[in-house]
Design an enzyme around this catalytic site. Structure first.
Site, PDB file in Angstrom:
ATOM      1  CG  HIS A  52      59.995  22.724  71.249  1.00 42.09           C
ATOM      2  ND1 HIS A  52      60.982  22.055  70.553  1.00 42.09           N
ATOM      3  CD2 HIS A  52      60.358  22.679  72.556  1.00 42.09           C
ATOM      4  CE1 HIS A  52      61.886  21.604  71.409  1.00 42.09           C
ATOM      5  NE2 HIS A  52      61.532  21.974  72.637  1.00 42.09           N
ATOM      6  CE  LYS A 102      28.753  40.376  81.102  1.00 42.25           C
ATOM      7  NZ  LYS A 102      28.667  40.727  82.501  1.00 42.25           N
ATOM      8  CD  GLU A 134      37.255  40.903  84.400  1.00 43.34           C
ATOM      9  OE1 GLU A 134      36.684  40.371  83.444  1.00 43.34           O
ATOM     10  OE2 GLU A 134      37.083  40.536  85.567  1.00 43.34           O
TER      11      GLU A 134
END
Ligand code: PA5
Length: 447
Positions: free
Chosen positions: A308, A422, A287
């Site tokens: 793995h 948003k 961010e």
């Protein structure tokens, strides 16, 4: 420089020559001065810089008192928050206590985190876990208007009021928000809930050492004095000149590697208790730096399990990443591996020693394999996972992030990109004021 955290650059020799580090000195110190002198973009969000020594001692005492109260009257603490209002607390609790904290035998409440997603399944599960148990709620939102935590708070406030009454709820709901403004602050004042402050000059992802992180961390039984002590030590250490300053060197190294085409940094640890800390790191750097079509992509792995799954790609795949490996020198607990005279499983070559030795050999072997395979490896040696060291490490990453961001040429303290989703979500949900945008989006969706 303290022994709590040390940057080990010995595996970088093939990738970065000493003169390159020297060449970065002037730029890095300019970026560091921009932070220290508060002269850069976003300079009104530098409150975290002096926070370890300059914090509200009265509030700190209230945090401890609230934590003691929660411990006394609650089996469960519900922590409501998202992003910077969630990740730091959970990361610290899992690293200091355990990722299996809720299953441990302990005299502190279980902790469940809600309001960090909009999944009805998840919320229902937490609600049913709370049935028949005493709960308290710590809702954390700087703006006080973020949809995910606000929605979860509406649900849990209702549960608390139904169970304990409006007056009883005052003993069990704790609000961490802006000092003066926002919906949550207004609601808390109206209902008489105790409030804690997210300082104006500290953004969410830099707020773990404020009440945002400290109340849940204290409620989990961690020593927040020691956490702040470690951060205060880091504040002194990471203000030192370039040559003695691992935070500045780390910022320089990240930018050298970025400019050489390594476009992602993978933060690697060898202990699952560090996993949430890598989530916190991902937000802190992602961010802060992902702006203006620039920035290292922060990613993370926990080894040896991810060796793995991702190990093949890291060793042999596209050469796009470098690793920063957290080497915890003293694990919280060790396990002595006994010799077996029969040795039916052929594992006696591993025995007669602590399991941490085996884990460390895995680290050493992997660091060499990856760095020889074209993946630069930075090693961060962390003395242990005590509060003091964790506080020190948190501040290290925050300072390095700020300096690294200015080196990159962006404002490390805003997050304009978070608003786009948003806006669309609010429009699609019919929030008043978004009518035109709703129509445009629905046309795109073919509705
Ligand atoms: O770091 C940030 O600024 C964000 O992650 C915020 O913390 C997050 O969006 C939550 O915001 P708020 O605390 O206002 O609810």
């Amino acid at each position: 420089m303290s022994e709590l955290l040390k940057l080990n650059t010995k595996y970088l020799e093939k990738y970065i020559a000493p003169h390159e580090m020297e060449a970065m000195k002037a730029q890095t110190m300019l970026a560091a001065d921009t932070v220290m002198n508060k002269t850069g973009e976003g300079n009104d969000f530098l409150g975290w810089l002096d926070l370890p020594v300059d914090y509200d001692k009265e509030e700190f005492a209230r945090i401890k008192a609230a934590a003691a109260k929660i411990k006394k009257n609650s089996d469960i603490l519900i922590v409501i928050g998202i992003g910077g209002s969630y990740l730091g607390a959970r990361a610290a609790i899992e690293l200091l206590k355990s990722p299996m904290y809720n299953s441990l035998k302990k005299d502190t409440p279980d902790i469940y985190y809600v309001g960090n997603n909009i999944s009805p399944t998840y919320l229902n599960e937490v609600i049913s876990i709370c049935e028949g148990r005493d709960i308290s709620v710590n809702v954390i939102s700087k703006s006080g208007t973020t949809t995910e935590p606000a929605l979860a708070f509406r649900v849990f406030r209702d549960i608390v009021i139904k169970k304990y009454g409006r007056d009883g709820a005052k003993e069990r709901i704790f609000c961490t928000t802006d000092r003066a403004k926002g919906t949550l602050k207004e609601l808390a004042d109206k209902e008489g809930y105790e409030t804690f402050v997210v300082p104006d000059d500290i953004g969410g992802r830099f707020s773990v050492l404020t009440a945002v992180g400290l109340l849940p961390i204290a409620a989990a039984g961690c020593d927040i004095d020691a956490l702040m002590e470690g951060a205060a030590l880091a504040r002194t250490d990471f203000a030192k000149p370039y040559e003695e300053n691992d935070a500045y060197k780390y910022a320089a190294i990240r930018n050298i590697l970025y400019r050489k085409g390594f476009s992602a940094e993978m933060l690697v640890s060898y202990d699952p208790s560090y996993q949430m800390m890598t989530e916190w790191y991902k937000q802190l750097f992602g961010e802060s730096e992902g702006k203006d079509s620039k920035g290292l992509f922060p990613t993370a792995a926990t080894f040896s399990t991810d060796l793995h799954s991702m190990g093949q790609f890291i060793q042999d795949g596209t050469k796009l990443l470098f690793e920063t490996v957290v080497d915890i020198k003293k694990p919280k607990a060790d396990l002595f591996l006994e010799d077996d005279p029969e040795n039916l499983d052929g594992l006696n070559f591993l025995t007669n020693q602590n399991m941490s030795v085996v884990n460390h050999k895995a680290l050493e072997g992997t660091v060499i394999a990856h760095s020889e395979g074209g993946v630069p490896n930075i090693v961060l040696e962390m003395a242990d996972t005590t509060e003091k060291t964790v506080g020190y490490m948190i501040y290290f990453f925050e300072k390095a992030c700020a300096v690294s961001g200015y080196l990159l040429g962006i404002n490390p303290f805003n997050q304009p990109g978070v608003e786009s989703y948003k806006k669309n979500m609010f429009a699609l949900l019919g929030k008043p004021g978004y009518e035109d945008h709703k129509a445009a989006l629905e046309a795109k969706l073919g509705k």
